[in-house]
Design a protein around this motif. Structure first.
Motif, short mmCIF file in Angstrom:
data_model
loop_
_atom_site.label_atom_id
_atom_site.label_comp_id
_atom_site.label_asym_id
_atom_site.label_seq_id
_atom_site.Cartn_x
_atom_site.Cartn_y
_atom_site.Cartn_z
N GLU A 102 -10.77 -0.25 -8.14
CA GLU A 102 -9.98 -1.57 -8.63
C GLU A 102 -9.58 -1.29 -10.47
OE1 GLU A 102 -6.77 -4.50 -8.93
OE2 GLU A 102 -8.48 -3.13 -7.05
N LYS A 103 -11.19 -1.33 -11.28
CA LYS A 103 -11.19 -0.66 -12.81
C LYS A 103 -12.23 0.52 -12.62
CE LYS A 103 -10.07 -5.32 -14.31
NZ LYS A 103 -9.96 -6.96 -14.35
N TYR A 107 -14.98 -1.95 -7.68
CA TYR A 107 -14.29 -1.29 -5.90
C TYR A 107 -13.83 -2.64 -5.15
CZ TYR A 107 -15.60 3.44 -6.75
OH TYR A 107 -15.89 4.85 -7.78
N LYS A 108 -13.17 -3.00 -4.90
CA LYS A 108 -12.27 -3.74 -3.72
C LYS A 108 -12.14 -3.34 -2.38
CE LYS A 108 -11.43 -7.17 -7.50
NZ LYS A 108 -11.72 -8.37 -7.32
N SER A 112 -4.44 -1.42 -4.78
CA SER A 112 -3.52 -2.35 -4.91
C SER A 112 -2.70 -0.95 -5.80
CB SER A 112 -4.37 -3.02 -6.14
OG SER A 112 -3.50 -3.41 -7.12
N ALA A 115 -3.15 -1.10 -10.19
CA ALA A 115 -4.39 -1.25 -10.68
C ALA A 115 -4.57 0.69 -10.63
CB ALA A 115 -5.27 -1.59 -9.94
N THR A 116 -4.13 1.25 -9.04
CA THR A 116 -4.50 2.84 -9.37
C THR A 116 -3.26 3.38 -10.20
OG1 THR A 116 -4.67 2.45 -6.74
CG2 THR A 116 -4.64 4.94 -7.67
#
Length: 162
Positions: A102-103, A107-108, A112, A115-116
């Motif tokens: 995610e950033k 991690y999620k 997204s 976000a990518t």
């Protein structure tokens, strides 16, 4: 364009991380499940032989069969520590969880696109002439020619002769 697509084949590997529960669906050498990342890249093929772990093994097989050893190479001892950490978090009834970056370090479980894209694109400061070229009711042909001119990439007769 095809070369760029082919060069970006390995890019998703850096965005996927596996949280090991039972280890059945996670490949020991190829998946990013440890803090060291992809273990085959870290140790090389020689690591398979030194650790005595088959290249197609899953994390579950390693947890069940592997016996800890001491090695001369520090990286192999770090891999042994990662295996010990996986043993401590082993849960036989739960499936492995695949997560997407995610950033920078979070991690999620959901993917997204935004976000990518933000992680992949290169950030540049806004140039002072951007509002003059890229405005709301623009003519695309005018924008493109103005942008080429500002970049000094317009193929004028002078440039073509050079």
């Amino acid at each position: 364009m095809w070369k760029q697509i082919l060069q970006s084949r390995n890019l998703p590997e850096k965005f996927i991380k596996v949280e090991v529960r039972n280890g059945r669906s996670t490949l020991f050498w190829f998946d990013n499940w440890s803090n060291l990342g992809n273990l085959l890249e870290v140790t090389g093929v020689r690591g398979c032989m030194d650790l005595g772990i088959h290249i197609e093994s899953t994390v579950e097989e390693v947890i069940r069969m592997h016996r800890r050893q001491r090695h001369r190479q520090p990286i192999l001892n770090k891999v042994e520590d990662e295996i010990a950490g996986a043993v401590s978090t082993y849960m036989e009834t739960e499936e492995d969880i695949h997560k997407w970056k995610e950033k920078t370090h979070s991690y999620k479980t959901r993917f997204s696109t935004k976000a990518t894209y933000e992680q992949l694109r290169s950030h540049h400061p806004q140039v002072p002439w951007s509002n003059a070229v890229w405005f709301k009711h623009h003519n695309p042909k005018f924008n493109f020619i103005a942008w080429l001119t500002l970049q000094n990439r317009l193929s004028t007769g002078e440039r073509m002769i050079a």
